[in-house]
Design an enzyme around this catalytic site. Structure first.
Site, PDB file in Angstrom:
ATOM      1  N   THR A  12      24.405   8.651 -24.108  1.00 57.26           N
ATOM      2  CA  THR A  12      24.568   7.888 -22.293  1.00 57.26           C
ATOM      3  C   THR A  12      22.846   7.336 -21.602  1.00 57.26           C
ATOM      4  O   THR A  12      22.353   8.095 -22.365  1.00 57.26           O
ATOM      5  CB  THR A  12      25.273   9.224 -21.818  1.00 57.26           C
ATOM      6  OG1 THR A  12      24.367  10.019 -20.943  1.00 57.26           O
ATOM      7  CG2 THR A  12      26.977   9.128 -21.593  1.00 57.26           C
ATOM      8  N   GLY A  14      21.633   4.751 -21.927  1.00 59.90           N
ATOM      9  CA  GLY A  14      20.507   4.148 -24.184  1.00 59.90           C
ATOM     10  C   GLY A  14      19.907   3.241 -23.245  1.00 59.90           C
ATOM     11  O   GLY A  14      19.103   2.070 -24.237  1.00 59.90           O
ATOM     12  N   GLY A  17      13.753   3.369 -21.170  1.00 57.20           N
ATOM     13  CA  GLY A  17      13.262   5.050 -21.228  1.00 57.20           C
ATOM     14  C   GLY A  17      12.903   5.556 -22.023  1.00 57.20           C
ATOM     15  O   GLY A  17      13.620   5.275 -23.738  1.00 57.20           O
ATOM     16  N   ILE A  18      13.558   7.314 -22.050  1.00 57.59           N
ATOM     17  CA  ILE A  18      14.206   8.084 -23.162  1.00 57.59           C
ATOM     18  C   ILE A  18      15.370   7.746 -23.803  1.00 57.59           C
ATOM     19  O   ILE A  18      15.032   7.986 -25.528  1.00 57.59           O
ATOM     20  CB  ILE A  18      14.043   9.814 -22.180  1.00 57.59           C
ATOM     21  CG1 ILE A  18      12.972   9.783 -22.104  1.00 57.59           C
ATOM     22  CG2 ILE A  18      14.872  10.240 -23.196  1.00 57.59           C
ATOM     23  CD1 ILE A  18      12.818  10.763 -20.785  1.00 57.59           C
ATOM     24  N   GLY A  19      16.195   7.240 -23.315  1.00 56.02           N
ATOM     25  CA  GLY A  19      17.653   6.898 -23.476  1.00 56.02           C
ATOM     26  C   GLY A  19      17.629   6.331 -25.047  1.00 56.02           C
ATOM     27  O   GLY A  19      17.752   5.875 -26.267  1.00 56.02           O
ATOM     28  N   SER A 137      15.100  18.185 -16.940  1.00 56.52           N
ATOM     29  CA  SER A 137      13.931  17.994 -15.753  1.00 56.52           C
ATOM     30  C   SER A 137      13.399  19.537 -15.963  1.00 56.52           C
ATOM     31  O   SER A 137      13.989  20.853 -15.623  1.00 56.52           O
ATOM     32  CB  SER A 137      14.709  17.303 -14.770  1.00 56.52           C
ATOM     33  OG  SER A 137      13.656  17.138 -14.352  1.00 56.52           O
ATOM     34  N   TYR A 150      17.981  16.594  -6.869  1.00 56.49           N
ATOM     35  CA  TYR A 150      17.811  16.700  -8.478  1.00 56.49           C
ATOM     36  C   TYR A 150      18.054  17.286  -9.076  1.00 56.49           C
ATOM     37  O   TYR A 150      18.618  18.036 -10.236  1.00 56.49           O
ATOM     38  CB  TYR A 150      16.806  15.265  -8.057  1.00 56.49           C
ATOM     39  CG  TYR A 150      16.447  15.227  -9.832  1.00 56.49           C
ATOM     40  CD1 TYR A 150      16.860  14.190 -11.045  1.00 56.49           C
ATOM     41  CD2 TYR A 150      14.780  15.271 -10.131  1.00 56.49           C
ATOM     42  CE1 TYR A 150      16.551  14.281 -11.813  1.00 56.49           C
ATOM     43  CE2 TYR A 150      14.050  15.402 -11.581  1.00 56.49           C
ATOM     44  CZ  TYR A 150      15.140  14.914 -12.596  1.00 56.49           C
ATOM     45  OH  TYR A 150      15.123  14.075 -13.624  1.00 56.49           O
TER      46      TYR A 150
HETATM   47  N1  LIG Z   1      10.696  10.323 -17.280  1.00 59.97           N
HETATM   48  C1  LIG Z   1      11.127  10.945 -16.016  1.00 59.97           C
HETATM   49  O1  LIG Z   1       9.341  11.621 -15.518  1.00 59.97           O
HETATM   50  C2  LIG Z   1      11.745  12.187 -16.800  1.00 59.97           C
HETATM   51  C3  LIG Z   1      11.626  13.934 -16.502  1.00 59.97           C
HETATM   52  C4  LIG Z   1      12.465  14.259 -17.195  1.00 59.97           C
HETATM   53  C5  LIG Z   1      13.942  14.252 -16.880  1.00 59.97           C
HETATM   54  N2  LIG Z   1      14.188  13.173 -17.020  1.00 59.97           N
HETATM   55  C6  LIG Z   1      15.627  12.398 -17.741  1.00 59.97           C
HETATM   56  O2  LIG Z   1      15.352  11.836 -18.301  1.00 59.97           O
HETATM   57  C7  LIG Z   1      16.188  10.754 -19.022  1.00 59.97           C
HETATM   58  C8  LIG Z   1      16.757   9.832 -18.635  1.00 59.97           C
HETATM   59  O3  LIG Z   1      15.202   9.137 -17.721  1.00 59.97           O
HETATM   60  P1  LIG Z   1      14.138   8.075 -17.938  1.00 59.97           P
HETATM   61  O4  LIG Z   1      13.090   8.744 -17.603  1.00 59.97           O
HETATM   62  O5  LIG Z   1      14.699   7.542 -19.650  1.00 59.97           O
HETATM   63  O6  LIG Z   1      15.067   6.892 -17.019  1.00 59.97           O
HETATM   64  P2  LIG Z   1      15.457   5.627 -17.005  1.00 59.97           P
HETATM   65  O7  LIG Z   1      14.240   4.131 -17.881  1.00 59.97           O
HETATM   66  O8  LIG Z   1      15.554   5.183 -15.392  1.00 59.97           O
HETATM   67  O9  LIG Z   1      16.871   5.690 -18.035  1.00 59.97           O
HETATM   68  C9  LIG Z   1      18.106   6.141 -17.042  1.00 59.97           C
HETATM   69  C10 LIG Z   1      18.920   5.551 -18.187  1.00 59.97           C
HETATM   70  O10 LIG Z   1      20.373   6.052 -17.334  1.00 59.97           O
HETATM   71  C11 LIG Z   1      21.328   4.949 -17.257  1.00 59.97           C
HETATM   72  N3  LIG Z   1      22.122   5.616 -16.273  1.00 59.97           N
HETATM   73  C12 LIG Z   1      21.816   5.710 -15.078  1.00 59.97           C
HETATM   74  N4  LIG Z   1      22.570   5.426 -13.718  1.00 59.97           N
HETATM   75  C13 LIG Z   1      23.505   5.647 -14.755  1.00 59.97           C
HETATM   76  C14 LIG Z   1      25.432   5.515 -14.223  1.00 59.97           C
HETATM   77  N5  LIG Z   1      25.536   5.111 -12.903  1.00 59.97           N
HETATM   78  N6  LIG Z   1      26.104   4.817 -15.743  1.00 59.97           N
HETATM   79  C15 LIG Z   1      25.668   4.892 -16.354  1.00 59.97           C
HETATM   80  N7  LIG Z   1      24.417   4.894 -17.054  1.00 59.97           N
HETATM   81  C16 LIG Z   1      23.475   4.935 -15.772  1.00 59.97           C
HETATM   82  C17 LIG Z   1      20.371   3.715 -16.706  1.00 59.97           C
HETATM   83  O11 LIG Z   1      20.953   2.663 -16.917  1.00 59.97           O
HETATM   84  P3  LIG Z   1      20.995   2.092 -16.403  1.00 59.97           P
HETATM   85  O12 LIG Z   1      19.881   0.590 -16.826  1.00 59.97           O
HETATM   86  O13 LIG Z   1      21.497   0.548 -16.673  1.00 59.97           O
HETATM   87  O14 LIG Z   1      20.611   1.944 -15.205  1.00 59.97           O
HETATM   88  C18 LIG Z   1      19.487   4.510 -18.266  1.00 59.97           C
HETATM   89  O15 LIG Z   1      19.696   3.337 -19.430  1.00 59.97           O
HETATM   90  C19 LIG Z   1      17.102  11.147 -17.340  1.00 59.97           C
HETATM   91  O16 LIG Z   1      17.709  12.196 -17.153  1.00 59.97           O
HETATM   92  C20 LIG Z   1      16.105  11.689 -16.317  1.00 59.97           C
HETATM   93  O17 LIG Z   1      17.162  12.563 -15.246  1.00 59.97           O
HETATM   94  C21 LIG Z   1      13.276  11.558 -17.188  1.00 59.97           C
END
Ligand SMILES: NC(=O)c1ccc[n+]([C@@H]2O[C@H](COP(=O)([O-])OP(=O)(O)OC[C@H]3O[C@@H](n4cnc5c(N)ncnc54)[C@H](OP(=O)(O)O)[C@@H]3O)[C@@H](O)[C@H]2O)c1
Length: 248
Positions: A12, A14, A17-19, A137, A150
């Site tokens: 989910t 994807g 970023g990480i996904g 996180s 969060y």
């Molecule tokens: N980056 C960090 O520092 C960090 C640290 C700890 C944990 N995390 C966790 O890692 C995970 C991935 O985050 P990321 O850093 O890779 O950020 P990101 O690049 O913003 O990725 C977030 C992903 O979630 C999707 N998303 C958001 N809202 C959504 C919704 N309502 N329905 C379906 N998809 C949705 C986004 O898709 P859209 O483009 O369609 O919105 C995107 O694919 C998150 O759970 C975040 O909390 C991140």
């Protein structure tokens, strides 16, 4: 490399970023991959980034009814599912006094409630050696101001890694969590902060990390591959910290 050869995976969130990095690694390891997202633009760019090799599905992680539709879609496309990565997430940073019910419900909807019901809807489709990886996180573990909601959503996910481990072990499903620290992704850019403020927040965070730097999504993705693979059959209910020492 074929550490996930023949496995069918849903990630989910994807699209970035990480996904997205996890989707790349999964495809490189021989998995069949489906990803979700909500934003049509990032869904389209992810489809191209992944060379059209992944099933790209628009699905709102906060919409409980949509989780049933997503599970049925996956069932039709893959038959059974070997790997679920609960990764979609948002961060909203506000002081306690500024939270309202709508914002609170949105964060919990995307980060916890939707994923909870997605796992429920996927139960009939999981294979007998399935792996669920929940992306938590460090904010569930540290007292960073403005992250009350969060942090709570991510604490709830980490709890789920343990409770569902006990509950689903008899079905052959392993559940684990990865706990990233600050990682370089588009996430920070979505905080709605001006560029200068964003830089100062990032610099302040970096200074608190013993390694003095943000993590790389590739390291998180490689850890997801490990937990999702047959190399981790005895690993369940775990929380793998990848944070450069932030919570030490
Ligand atoms: N980056 C960090 O520092 C960090 C640290 C700890 C944990 N995390 C966790 O890692 C995970 C991935 O985050 P990321 O850093 O890779 O950020 P990101 O690049 O913003 O990725 C977030 C992903 O979630 C999707 N998303 C958001 N809202 C959504 C919704 N309502 N329905 C379906 N998809 C949705 C986004 O898709 P859209 O483009 O369609 O919105 C995107 O694919 C998150 O759970 C975040 O909390 C991140």
């Amino acid at each position: 490399m074929d550490r996930l050869k023949g496995k069918r995976a849903l990630i989910t969130g994807g699209t970035t970023g990480i996904g997205l990095e996890t989707a790349r690694q999964f495809l490189a390891e021989g998995a069949r991959v489906a990803i979700t997202g909500k934003n049509p633009e990032t869904l389209a760019t992810a489809f191209h980034d992944l060379n059209g090799d992944a099933l790209v599905l628009e699905s709102d992680a906060a919409d409980v009814a949509a989780q049933k539709t997503l599970a049925e879609h996956l069932g039709e496309a893959f038959g059974t599912l070997d790997i679920l990565v609960v990764n979609a997430g948002i961060v909203e940073m506000l002081p306690l006094g500024q939270w309202d019910e709508v914002s609170f419900d949105l964060s919990f909807g995307i980060n916890f409630k939707g994923p909870f019901f997605l796992i429920q809807e996927l139960l009939p489709f999981f294979s007998s050696t399935a792996s669920i990886v929940l992306i938590g996180s460090v904010n569930a573990r540290i007292g960073m101001p403005n992250t009350s909601v969060y942090g709570a959503t991510k604490a709830a996910l980490a709890s789920l890694a343990r409770t569902l481990s006990g509950e689903l072990v008899s079905q052959g499903i392993r559940v684990n969590a990865i706990i990233p620290g600050p990682t370089t992704t588009p996430l920070d850019g979505k905080l709605g902060l001006p560029e200068a403020k964003l830089k100062s927040v990032a610099a302040s965070l970096e200074s608190q990390i013993p390694q003095q730097q943000f993590g790389d999504p590739l390291e998180i993705a490689k850890a997801v591959v490990f937990l999702a693979s047959d190399e981790a059959p005895f690993t369940m209910g775990s929380e793998l910290l990848i944070d450069g020492g932030l919570v030490l």
